[in-house]
Write a protein that holds these residues in place. Structure first.
Motif, PDB file in Angstrom:
ATOM      1  N   PHE A   1     -11.724  21.037  38.812  1.00 60.52           N
ATOM      2  CA  PHE A   1     -11.854  19.868  37.965  1.00 60.52           C
ATOM      3  C   PHE A   1     -10.791  19.912  36.885  1.00 60.52           C
ATOM      4  O   PHE A   1     -10.235  20.967  36.580  1.00 60.52           O
ATOM      5  CB  PHE A   1     -13.241  19.812  37.313  1.00 60.52           C
ATOM      6  N   ARG A   2     -10.528  18.767  36.301  1.00 64.93           N
ATOM      7  CA  ARG A   2      -9.620  18.726  35.166  1.00 64.93           C
ATOM      8  C   ARG A   2     -10.145  17.747  34.126  1.00 64.93           C
ATOM      9  O   ARG A   2     -10.834  16.778  34.446  1.00 64.93           O
ATOM     10  CB  ARG A   2      -8.201  18.349  35.587  1.00 64.93           C
ATOM     11  N   GLN A   3      -9.792  18.024  32.899  1.00 59.87           N
ATOM     12  CA  GLN A   3     -10.224  17.180  31.808  1.00 59.87           C
ATOM     13  C   GLN A   3      -9.099  17.078  30.786  1.00 59.87           C
ATOM     14  O   GLN A   3      -8.718  18.075  30.171  1.00 59.87           O
ATOM     15  CB  GLN A   3     -11.487  17.725  31.145  1.00 59.87           C
ATOM     16  N   ALA A   4      -8.591  15.889  30.627  1.00 58.39           N
ATOM     17  CA  ALA A   4      -7.586  15.619  29.611  1.00 58.39           C
ATOM     18  C   ALA A   4      -8.274  15.264  28.306  1.00 58.39           C
ATOM     19  O   ALA A   4      -9.442  14.873  28.276  1.00 58.39           O
ATOM     20  CB  ALA A   4      -6.663  14.488  30.060  1.00 58.39           C
ATOM     21  N   SER A   5      -7.539  15.400  27.225  1.00 59.17           N
ATOM     22  CA  SER A   5      -8.091  15.105  25.911  1.00 59.17           C
ATOM     23  C   SER A   5      -8.606  13.671  25.859  1.00 59.17           C
ATOM     24  O   SER A   5      -7.881  12.729  26.186  1.00 59.17           O
ATOM     25  CB  SER A   5      -7.027  15.325  24.837  1.00 59.17           C
ATOM     26  N   GLY A   6      -9.856  13.523  25.474  1.00 58.08           N
ATOM     27  CA  GLY A   6     -10.454  12.209  25.350  1.00 58.08           C
ATOM     28  C   GLY A   6     -10.866  11.566  26.650  1.00 58.08           C
ATOM     29  O   GLY A   6     -11.323  10.420  26.651  1.00 58.08           O
ATOM     30  N   LYS A   7     -10.724  12.281  27.758  1.00 54.80           N
ATOM     31  CA  LYS A   7     -11.050  11.733  29.069  1.00 54.80           C
ATOM     32  C   LYS A   7     -12.238  12.462  29.683  1.00 54.80           C
ATOM     33  O   LYS A   7     -12.568  13.584  29.314  1.00 54.80           O
ATOM     34  CB  LYS A   7      -9.851  11.828  30.003  1.00 54.80           C
ATOM     35  N   GLU A   8     -12.857  11.805  30.640  1.00 49.59           N
ATOM     36  CA  GLU A   8     -13.975  12.402  31.365  1.00 49.59           C
ATOM     37  C   GLU A   8     -13.473  13.450  32.349  1.00 49.59           C
ATOM     38  O   GLU A   8     -12.400  13.309  32.932  1.00 49.59           O
ATOM     39  CB  GLU A   8     -14.741  11.301  32.095  1.00 49.59           C
ATOM     40  N   ARG A   9     -14.242  14.491  32.522  1.00 45.68           N
ATOM     41  CA  ARG A   9     -13.896  15.499  33.506  1.00 45.68           C
ATOM     42  C   ARG A   9     -13.962  14.901  34.909  1.00 45.68           C
ATOM     43  O   ARG A   9     -14.918  14.204  35.255  1.00 45.68           O
ATOM     44  CB  ARG A   9     -14.845  16.684  33.394  1.00 45.68           C
ATOM     45  N   GLU A  10     -12.945  15.168  35.709  1.00 46.80           N
ATOM     46  CA  GLU A  10     -12.885  14.586  37.031  1.00 46.80           C
ATOM     47  C   GLU A  10     -12.656  15.656  38.088  1.00 46.80           C
ATOM     48  O   GLU A  10     -11.962  16.647  37.860  1.00 46.80           O
ATOM     49  CB  GLU A  10     -11.776  13.534  37.120  1.00 46.80           C
ATOM     50  N   GLY A  11     -13.220  15.430  39.245  1.00 45.41           N
ATOM     51  CA  GLY A  11     -13.015  16.329  40.364  1.00 45.41           C
ATOM     52  C   GLY A  11     -11.629  16.156  40.943  1.00 45.41           C
ATOM     53  O   GLY A  11     -11.178  15.032  41.179  1.00 45.41           O
ATOM     54  N   VAL A  12     -10.953  17.262  41.193  1.00 46.00           N
ATOM     55  CA  VAL A  12      -9.610  17.266  41.747  1.00 46.00           C
ATOM     56  C   VAL A  12      -9.619  17.659  43.211  1.00 46.00           C
ATOM     57  O   VAL A  12      -8.997  17.011  44.049  1.00 46.00           O
ATOM     58  CB  VAL A  12      -8.692  18.206  40.949  1.00 46.00           C
TER      59      VAL A  12
END
Length: 128
Positions: A37-48
């Motif tokens: 998973f990845r999570q950018a600042s201010g964004k929802e965690r998303e499956g990669v």
């Protein structure tokens, strides 16, 4: 003691590559799916991406298909994520996670709730 440790993050220029590693300990990888998973600042965690230990099925988010490759080495309990052609979309903290194979992974691999163990994350920064 169940533990997942990510490594391999860092600074890379757009178009560059990185390989992330997820070292698992304290459990048998044969009974788990491993997701990234990845999570950018201010964004929802998303499956990669995700790889299932039961049949080696792999799954990828549409945004990374053709650029990222997930693989595993059962002998060392390590899962890798090879990331090529990185773009500014990729800067984020990347996490690996483990979920039990009792779930229908084709339908839930991208959902954080499907995973019960999480690593601490490794930072990936894409910048020129």
């Amino acid at each position: 003691q169940v533990q997942l440790v990510e490594s391999g993050g860092g600074l890379v220029q757009p178009g560059g590559s990185l390989r992330l590693s997820c070292a698992a300990s304290g459990f048998d990888l044969d009974y788990f799916a491993i997701g990234w998973f990845r999570q950018a600042s201010g964004k929802e965690r998303e499956g990669v991406s995700c790889i299932s230990a039961s049949d080696s099925s792999t799954y990828y988010a549409d945004s990374v298909k053709g650029r990222f490759t997930i693989s595993r080495d059962n002998a060392t309990n390590t899962v890798y994520l090879q990331m090529n052609s990185l773009t500014p979309e990729e800067p984020a903290v990347y996490y690996c996670a483990a979920g039990r194979l009792i779930l229908p992974w084709a339908s839930v691999w991208y959902a954080s709730a499907a995973y019960e163990y999480w690593g601490q994350g490794t930072q990936v920064t894409v910048s020129s």
